[in-house]
Design an enzyme around this catalytic site. Structure first.
Site, short mmCIF file in Angstrom:
data_model
loop_
_atom_site.label_atom_id
_atom_site.label_comp_id
_atom_site.label_asym_id
_atom_site.label_seq_id
_atom_site.Cartn_x
_atom_site.Cartn_y
_atom_site.Cartn_z
CE1 TYR B 93 35.93 -26.32 38.98
CE2 TYR B 93 34.92 -28.00 37.58
CZ TYR B 93 35.34 -26.69 37.78
OH TYR B 93 35.19 -25.78 36.79
CD GLU B 186 34.93 -36.94 11.75
OE1 GLU B 186 35.23 -37.51 10.67
OE2 GLU B 186 35.43 -35.85 12.09
CG ASP B 238 33.91 -35.27 8.17
OD1 ASP B 238 32.81 -35.71 7.79
OD2 ASP B 238 34.06 -34.37 9.04
#
Lengths: 501, 347
Positions: B93, B186, B238
């Site tokens: 920006y 995670e 996972d």
């Protein structure tokens, strides 16, 4: 049973009678085409008269209807004016050229204005009115043609005072015409004449009373082509016989030198010896077979190419300016080829490709000229059309050009017309080749223009990018380096603007 | 920091000199294309090869990128000098107010990566950080050394939500540590479960929530814990190819950041959910979808997965085509993970 045998009446007919019977050969095949032909012959007669006298032509043409189909044409020029005593023969007799010299001219058969008079007389029954002056008194002649005898008949002659030192000639004719159907072609004729003869100013008042003005864009009369002797490759058996007859008593050597261009004593001697003729043999002793043998030898011998001073091309600049004025294209590429030869006749091809023309619908339009005369009819089998039809635009430009006009001008001492109507040019391979080469050259020039235009745009874009970013780079880099002042980039920018970087 | 400033200054000086000589300046940037990313077996990570790309202003097409690179370097210099930091998104920006526009953040991120490669310095040293933050929870007392917090100390059990690993924490001094291991987790759900089940006490662990692929600051933080405090690092994800790769990036670094990534923890361990766990702990599973299969095959071709342990894991995935999330352990009760699963892993 009685058998009636019609005895055909064999007899000589005059030139005028021949063209009276076969006027379609000269292009007067129907009222619409005849309207165009009458105007064209009268305008060209005027252009020729002015050019021969070195005068910038001002030609006023007006056409009106006096009856259902009866048209009245008046053509006025500012030429030198034919001497009144010569008016009957200049306008009222079909002439065969008796001259042996050759040069480029608009007419081919010497029919010209006389054919217009004949058509007028045949369809209207009224005499032509011819007014001439060389600046002195004005003479008015009413003229008919004795068609059977090919002789002018003067019906009335008047002498008028000339108050304004006017010079030139006026032709007034009545004829059966059809302007509405010929209008498009006639307007095209004027437009194109203004291109082929950009030194002429022509004003045309049509039957509705509207005036169309075609201004001149060249302030100088073109250089008159020089009349030259024929080239040895440019004669046929009949011509050779006539030339020989005229030079009776001379030696063959002297005959060759005096009768042909590009033949000097050395060339003539070499040629005659190689052909097995004695240079000193008198021409009068040549048999018919000798003449044919001589002709054959001439055709086989390699003489220097014909003199092109007898030709008057429009010229690249004049052609470009005239096309710019009439068609307002974005760009015109013009190419005048060096003189070339077909069958001993010198010719020059000029081609112009006008890209982005106003008022052109469709892709590519062909306009043809021969000896400065626009060819309006019979384009389909013309040599230029043949070249154009198989021309591969893609190999010269990226795309087939749009709104493009192609102009071809062939000038020669003898245009190889296909028909007596003088509207369609045949295709000797030499002529075809020259047209193609000129067209290719135009395409190369057009391509340079098109890519040049892109690069101008691109250079601008490029410069703008540098103008925007280089000062920033200098600013950030100097702050990064801990410097007080940013390096000056104006010199680099200048070089980029000039396309050097 | 001095090193980085010297490098930035040299970059600016070289461009200035080229401009003064009337030349259109160029810079040679180590190439970040795949063909120049090479796996260094000895180091166990990806490094850049020798190839360099020349970014030159004599090519008008490079002009914008060149300006962006110089601007980015200039911004980095200011951040360092002013002791400030910023994010990737901020920079995207901010550019506009300097007349240097980026098409999108991807473009500005890529220019930052170029600058990292050019200087051989990770963006964190240029005070440029990503938006996403990992969090940490556990018995470690740190002392900040950022402006205004020089005297502040903090124990990382202060908030039950964990403490964000931002630039301040990543650079803080380690004062007291009651933990003996690091567990990188995670998912947020499992992180919260472990805190609630007091895993940090049971296993004397510092818990780091990576929220998917671990941000570089989180990996850097774990790296410091390993190097400075000698804590072993475990990765708990996972049970799918994606989870395996979270562990792998902690171990071997990321290929995308081969130009700067020296943050590798070669002895970090993937503790689960392993493909064998699905069977062993009778976890509910899902079949691989197409994306899982593709990811698995990518990993099988990856040079980092060639060790026997990893080859075995991938083979199991391939044989069974099954995956299980960390939360699947909850099928056996909320405490199962701390009562049964993890103790067996650390046994």
């Amino acid at each position: 049973m009685e058998v009636l045998i019609m005895q055909p009446a064999f007899g000589e007919i005059s030139v005028s009678d021949f063209f009276y019977r076969h006027r379609e050969l000269a292009g007067f095949s129907n009222p619409s085409r005849a309207t165009y032909m009458v105007i064209r012959e009268a305008v060209e007669n005027s252009l020729d008269a002015c050019e021969e006298a070195g005068i910038l032509p001002n030609i006023k043409v007006s056409l009106s209807y006096t009856g259902d189909e009866l048209c009245h044409l008046r053509v006025e020029d500012n030429g030198p004016g034919v001497p009144p005593s010569e008016v009957p023969f200049a306008f009222g007799k079909f002439l065969y050229g008796s001259k042996f010299g050759v040069r480029q001219s608009r007419g081919v058969f010497g029919l010209g204005i006389t054919m217009a008079l004949l058509y007028s007389q045949v369809t209207s029954g009224r005499p032509a009115r011819i007014i001439v002056s060389n600046g002195g008194d004005i003479f008015e002649v009413k003229l008919r043609i004795d068609i059977e005898k090919n002789m002018p008949l003067v019906e009335g002659k008047k002498r008028l005072a000339n108050m304004e030192e006017w010079h030139g000639s006026i032709v007034e004719l009545y004829f059966k015409g059809d302007y509405p159907r010929a209008e498009k072609r006639i307007m095209e004729y004027f437009k194109l004449t203004s291109i082929a003869s950009p030194h002429a100013e022509i004003a045309f008042t049509d039957p509705a009373g509207d005036q169309h003005l075609f201004r001149r864009s060249v302030e100088k009369a073109p250089k008159q082509p020089v009349e030259t002797l024929p080239h040895p490759h440019g004669v046929d058996a009949e011509m050779l016989r006539r030339l020989l007859k005229r030079s009776e008593g001379k030696s063959l050597l002297s005959f060759m030198v005096k009768s042909f261009q590009r033949v000097g004593y050395a060339t003539a001697r070499k040629f005659l010896e190689s052909a097995g003729f004695s240079p000193h043999q008198p021409t009068s002793t040549l048999t018919n077979d000798d003449v044919l043998e001589l002709l054959d030898a001439m055709r086989k011998y390699s003489f220097p190419p014909p003199d092109a001073r007898c030709l008057s091309p429009i010229g690249e600049d004049a052609l470009r300016d005239a096309i710019m004025r009439i068609f307002e294209p974005e760009f015109v590429a013009v190419c005048e080829r060096p003189p070339s030869v077909y069958l001993g006749h010198p010719f020059i091809v000029e081609v112009a490709v006008a890209y982005g023309c106003k008022g052109i619908e469709g892709e590519i339009v062909l306009y043809r000229f021969a000896n400065r005369v626009p060819l309006i009819y019979d384009a389909h089998s013309d040599v230029s059309m043949n070249v154009l039809r198989r021309f591969n635009w893609g190999s010269y430009l990226h795309v087939r050009p749009q709104a493009t006009a192609v102009f071809t001008h062939i000038c020669s001492t003898r245009i190889p017309f296909k028909t007596a109507g003088k509207e369609c040019i045949a295709d000797p391979p030499e002529v075809e080749r020259e047209i193609e080469l000129a067209l290719k050259e135009c395409c190369r020039r057009l391509k340079t223009h098109l890519t040049g235009r892109v690069s101008v745009e691109e250079r601008g874009r490029r410069f703008n990018a540098y103008k925007k970013y280089l000062p920033k780079i200098a600013q950030f880099a100097s702050e990064l380096a801990g410097r007080k002042n940013a390096p000056n980039v104006s010199l680099i920018l200048e070089r980029i603007l000039e396309g050097k970087n | 920091m001095r090193d980085v400033l010297v490098k930035l200054e040299a970059l600016g000086e070289s461009i200035c000199v080229q401009l003064e000589n009337g030349e259109l300046p160029f810079i040679d940037i180590p190439s970040r294309t795949t063909s120049n990313i090479i796996y260094d077996k000895a180091e166990g990570r990806f490094v850049l090869g020798e190839a360099r790309t020349r970014r030159t202003t004599s090519n008008v097409k490079h002009l914008r990128a060149f300006t962006q690179t110089v601007w980015m370097a200039y911004m980095a210099k200011r951040l360092i000098e002013e002791g400030k930091s910023t994010t990737l998104r901020d920079l995207y920006y901010m550019a506009e107010s300097y007349g240097v526009k980026f098409k999108d953040q991807q473009e500005s991120d890529s220019i930052i990566a170029d600058l990292e490669a050019l200087l051989g310095v990770p963006r964190e040293q240029l005070r440029i950080f990503p938006e996403e933050r990992a969090t940490v929870y556990g018995d470690l007392t740190i002392k900040y050394n950022v402006q205004g917090y020089e005297k502040t100390t903090l124990n990382l059990t202060a908030s039950p939500d964990g403490v964000a690993i931002g630039p301040a924490l990543a650079g803080a001094e380690f004062q007291n540590c009651g933990a003996e291991r690091v567990i990188m987790v995670e998912s947020g759900g499992m992180f919260t479960r472990l805190i609630e089940e007091r895993a940090h006490e049971k296993f004397k662990a510092l818990l780091i929530h990576t929220a998917g692929q671990a941000p570089r600051l989180a990996r850097q933080f774990a790296y410091r814990l390993r190097r400075e405090l000698g804590l072993p690092v475990y990765v708990f994800t996972d049970g799918d190819p994606w989870g395996a790769h979270i562990a792998m990036v902690v171990i071997s670094g990321s290929a995308n950041a081969a130009h700067v990534d020296s943050i590798v923890i070669p002895d970090a361990k993937w503790i689960g959910v392993l493909p064998t766990d699905i069977e062993e702990y009778k976890l509910p599973f899902e079949k691989f979808n197409e994306k899982d299969w593709k990811r698995l095959h990518d990993l099988m071709a990856d040079p980092r997965y060639q060790s026997p342990f990893w080859r075995e894991q991938l083979k199991r995935f391939e044989e069974e085509g099954r995956k299980s999330e960390q939360q699947a352990l909850s099928i056996h009760g909320l405490s199962y993970v701390t009562e049964k699963y993890l103790p067996e892993k650390f046994a």
